[in-house]
Design a protein around this motif. Structure first.
Motif, short mmCIF file in Angstrom:
data_model
loop_
_atom_site.label_atom_id
_atom_site.label_comp_id
_atom_site.label_asym_id
_atom_site.label_seq_id
_atom_site.Cartn_x
_atom_site.Cartn_y
_atom_site.Cartn_z
N LEU A 15 0.82 -1.21 0.00
CA LEU A 15 0.00 0.00 0.00
C LEU A 15 0.86 1.26 0.00
CD1 LEU A 15 -2.80 -0.98 2.57
CD2 LEU A 15 -3.05 -0.74 0.08
N GLY A 16 1.96 1.20 0.73
CA GLY A 16 2.80 2.39 0.85
C GLY A 16 3.74 2.62 -0.31
N SER A 17 3.85 1.65 -1.20
CA SER A 17 4.83 1.77 -2.29
C SER A 17 4.46 2.82 -3.32
CB SER A 17 4.99 0.41 -2.98
OG SER A 17 3.81 0.06 -3.68
N GLY A 18 3.15 3.03 -3.50
CA GLY A 18 2.72 3.98 -4.52
C GLY A 18 2.87 3.46 -5.93
N LYS A 19 3.19 2.16 -6.07
CA LYS A 19 3.39 1.56 -7.39
C LYS A 19 2.06 1.05 -7.96
CE LYS A 19 7.92 1.88 -7.14
NZ LYS A 19 8.72 2.74 -8.06
N PRO A 20 2.01 0.81 -9.28
CA PRO A 20 0.83 0.17 -9.87
C PRO A 20 0.59 -1.19 -9.23
CG PRO A 20 2.21 1.11 -11.58
CD PRO A 20 2.99 1.21 -10.30
N ALA A 21 -0.60 -1.72 -9.43
CA ALA A 21 -1.01 -2.94 -8.73
C ALA A 21 -0.06 -4.10 -8.95
CB ALA A 21 -2.43 -3.33 -9.17
N ASP A 22 0.36 -4.34 -10.20
CA ASP A 22 1.22 -5.49 -10.46
C ASP A 22 2.57 -5.35 -9.78
OD1 ASP A 22 1.87 -3.34 -12.09
OD2 ASP A 22 2.54 -4.60 -13.76
N GLN A 23 3.12 -4.13 -9.74
CA GLN A 23 4.40 -3.91 -9.07
C GLN A 23 4.24 -3.99 -7.55
OE1 GLN A 23 6.75 -0.56 -10.52
NE2 GLN A 23 5.59 -0.56 -12.44
N ALA A 24 3.13 -3.49 -7.06
CA ALA A 24 2.88 -3.56 -5.61
C ALA A 24 2.76 -5.02 -5.17
CB ALA A 24 1.61 -2.80 -5.25
N LEU A 25 2.11 -5.85 -5.97
CA LEU A 25 1.98 -7.27 -5.65
C LEU A 25 3.34 -7.96 -5.66
CD1 LEU A 25 -1.26 -8.14 -7.65
CD2 LEU A 25 -1.01 -8.10 -5.16
N ARG A 26 4.22 -7.55 -6.57
CA ARG A 26 5.57 -8.12 -6.58
C ARG A 26 6.34 -7.71 -5.33
NH1 ARG A 26 5.51 -7.11 -12.24
NH2 ARG A 26 6.63 -5.14 -11.97
N ILE A 27 6.16 -6.48 -4.90
CA ILE A 27 6.81 -6.02 -3.67
C ILE A 27 6.34 -6.86 -2.49
CG2 ILE A 27 6.88 -4.11 -2.01
CD1 ILE A 27 6.87 -2.20 -4.42
N MET A 28 5.05 -7.16 -2.45
CA MET A 28 4.49 -7.94 -1.34
C MET A 28 5.01 -9.37 -1.32
SD MET A 28 0.61 -6.45 -1.69
CE MET A 28 -0.16 -7.65 -0.60
N LYS A 29 5.42 -9.90 -2.47
CA LYS A 29 5.91 -11.28 -2.54
C LYS A 29 7.38 -11.39 -2.14
CE LYS A 29 4.65 -14.43 -5.26
NZ LYS A 29 4.39 -15.34 -6.42
N GLN A 30 8.08 -10.26 -2.07
CA GLN A 30 9.49 -10.31 -1.69
C GLN A 30 9.64 -10.77 -0.24
OE1 GLN A 30 11.05 -6.41 -2.55
NE2 GLN A 30 10.79 -6.62 -4.76
N SER A 31 10.75 -11.44 0.03
CA SER A 31 10.95 -12.01 1.37
C SER A 31 11.33 -10.98 2.42
CB SER A 31 12.03 -13.10 1.31
OG SER A 31 13.26 -12.55 0.82
N ARG A 90 -6.72 -1.06 -4.50
CA ARG A 90 -5.28 -0.87 -4.76
C ARG A 90 -4.66 -2.05 -5.50
NH1 ARG A 90 -1.02 0.24 -5.94
NH2 ARG A 90 0.66 1.31 -4.85
N PHE A 91 -5.03 -3.27 -5.11
CA PHE A 91 -4.41 -4.47 -5.68
C PHE A 91 -5.30 -5.21 -6.67
CE2 PHE A 91 -2.71 -4.48 -1.14
CZ PHE A 91 -1.63 -3.68 -1.46
N GLY A 92 -6.57 -4.85 -6.73
CA GLY A 92 -7.48 -5.56 -7.61
C GLY A 92 -8.13 -6.77 -6.97
N GLY A 93 -7.94 -6.95 -5.68
CA GLY A 93 -8.53 -8.09 -4.98
C GLY A 93 -7.74 -8.43 -3.73
N VAL A 94 -7.95 -9.64 -3.23
CA VAL A 94 -7.31 -10.06 -1.98
C VAL A 94 -6.20 -11.06 -2.26
CG1 VAL A 94 -9.33 -9.67 -0.54
CG2 VAL A 94 -9.02 -11.88 -1.66
N THR A 95 -5.27 -11.14 -1.33
CA THR A 95 -4.19 -12.13 -1.35
C THR A 95 -4.09 -12.72 0.05
OG1 THR A 95 -2.44 -10.61 -0.66
CG2 THR A 95 -2.94 -10.69 -3.02
N GLY A 96 -3.23 -13.72 0.20
CA GLY A 96 -2.99 -14.26 1.53
C GLY A 96 -2.45 -13.20 2.47
N ASP A 97 -1.59 -12.31 1.95
CA ASP A 97 -1.06 -11.23 2.78
C ASP A 97 -2.17 -10.30 3.26
OD1 ASP A 97 1.61 -11.99 2.68
OD2 ASP A 97 1.98 -10.91 0.81
N VAL A 98 -3.10 -10.00 2.38
CA VAL A 98 -4.21 -9.13 2.76
C VAL A 98 -5.05 -9.77 3.86
CG1 VAL A 98 -6.37 -8.08 1.96
CG2 VAL A 98 -4.31 -7.93 0.55
N PHE A 99 -5.25 -11.08 3.78
CA PHE A 99 -5.99 -11.77 4.83
C PHE A 99 -5.29 -11.61 6.18
CE2 PHE A 99 -8.27 -13.87 1.40
CZ PHE A 99 -9.52 -14.05 1.95
N GLY A 100 -3.97 -11.76 6.19
CA GLY A 100 -3.23 -11.58 7.43
C GLY A 100 -3.38 -10.17 7.97
#
Length: 259
Positions: free
Chosen positions: A93-109, A232-242
């Motif tokens: 959410l804080g990245s300010g990137k488009p949805a696909d880039q924000a989702l990639r940021i969320m997948k990083q370890s 922001r992301f176009g839907g939910v992910t496991g991270d969003v559930f957490g």
């Protein structure tokens, strides 16, 4: 139906906790039943967390240490996945990137600055609120801990309702997104709020109203975050559930400190 319910309960405990429950079916039907049963998993987590806090008080520790114990148990029972999801969602959410880039940021370890700051303040809020509640008495702290845990998993049920899409084609978010009928989600919400009211009634006075109201506020705050993540992301992910679970739990504890 009995078999499906059994598989659904296994799904809820097997995906939302580290308790030794083997998930024997992984399909949309089972996911629907499992997410309807999510608050039941929250009840078990809450009772264990409250037991840890009360045991800490019984052994002579301070309300602060009891609060730390109650906050630590849910983290252990979820392998920290909800907290990790909260941090990843904050980074996205804080990245300010488009949805696909924000989702990639969320997948990083790794965890970025937004995630670190969010984790810090959320855990501080949970422990500070828990300390105040345990200082009132062991029963106040225990009931608040259970209500927070159940409301946190209610947020997952609401986020799994039909009309809420998955942001990715894989992962837990995709497995459960849109599986729960809206009527079922509303019914579970009503049962949870009523159950929280019953638990609060054990405290006397306005306990029932306070606990029911706190559960409702926790669910409402989670829905606001869900709406933001959906846009922001176009839907939910496991991270969003957490993130939804931790946000709802924190909101419940904070609300119960007032009054």
């Amino acid at each position: 139906m009995t078999s499906l319910n059994s598989h659904g309960v296994r799904f809820a405990f097997g995906t939302l906790t580290v308790l030794p429950v083997r998930v024997t079916r992984w399909d949309r039907e089972t996911a629907r039943t499992g997410m309807l049963c999510a608050p039941l998993a929250g009840l078990v987590v809450g009772v264990l967390a409250a037991a840890a806090g009360c045991l800490s008080l019984l052994l002579g520790s301070s309300p602060l240490m009891a609060a730390v114990a109650s906050a630590a148990v849910p983290a252990v029972l979820t392998r920290g996945l909800h907290l990790d999801g909260l941090a990843d969602t904050a980074d996205g959410l804080g990245s300010g990137k488009p949805a696909d880039q924000a989702l990639r940021i969320m997948k990083q370890s790794d965890i970025g600055p937004f995630g670190v700051v969010t984790l810090l303040f959320v855990l501080l809020a949970q422990v500070a609120a828990g300390q105040q509640l345990y200082a009132r008495g062991w029963a106040d702290g225990a009931v608040a801990t259970v209500v927070a845990a159940v409301a946190a998993r209610l947020a997952l049920t609401l986020a799994s309702r039909r009309g809420v899409p998955a942001a990715r084609p894989e992962g837990l978010g995709a497995a459960v997104a849109g599986t729960v009928p809206v009527g079922g989600a509303v019914a579970v919400g009503a049962v949870v709020v009523a159950g929280c009211a019953a638990a609060g009634a054990l405290l006397g006075g306005y306990g029932a109203v306070r606990c029911a109201g706190a559960a409702a506020v926790g669910a409402a705050v989670a829905l606001v975050l869900l709406r933001r993540c959906g846009r922001r992301f176009g839907g939910v992910t496991g991270d969003v559930f957490g993130a939804l679970a931790e946000t709802a739990a924190t909101a419940v504890l904070v609300v119960l400190t007032f009054g």
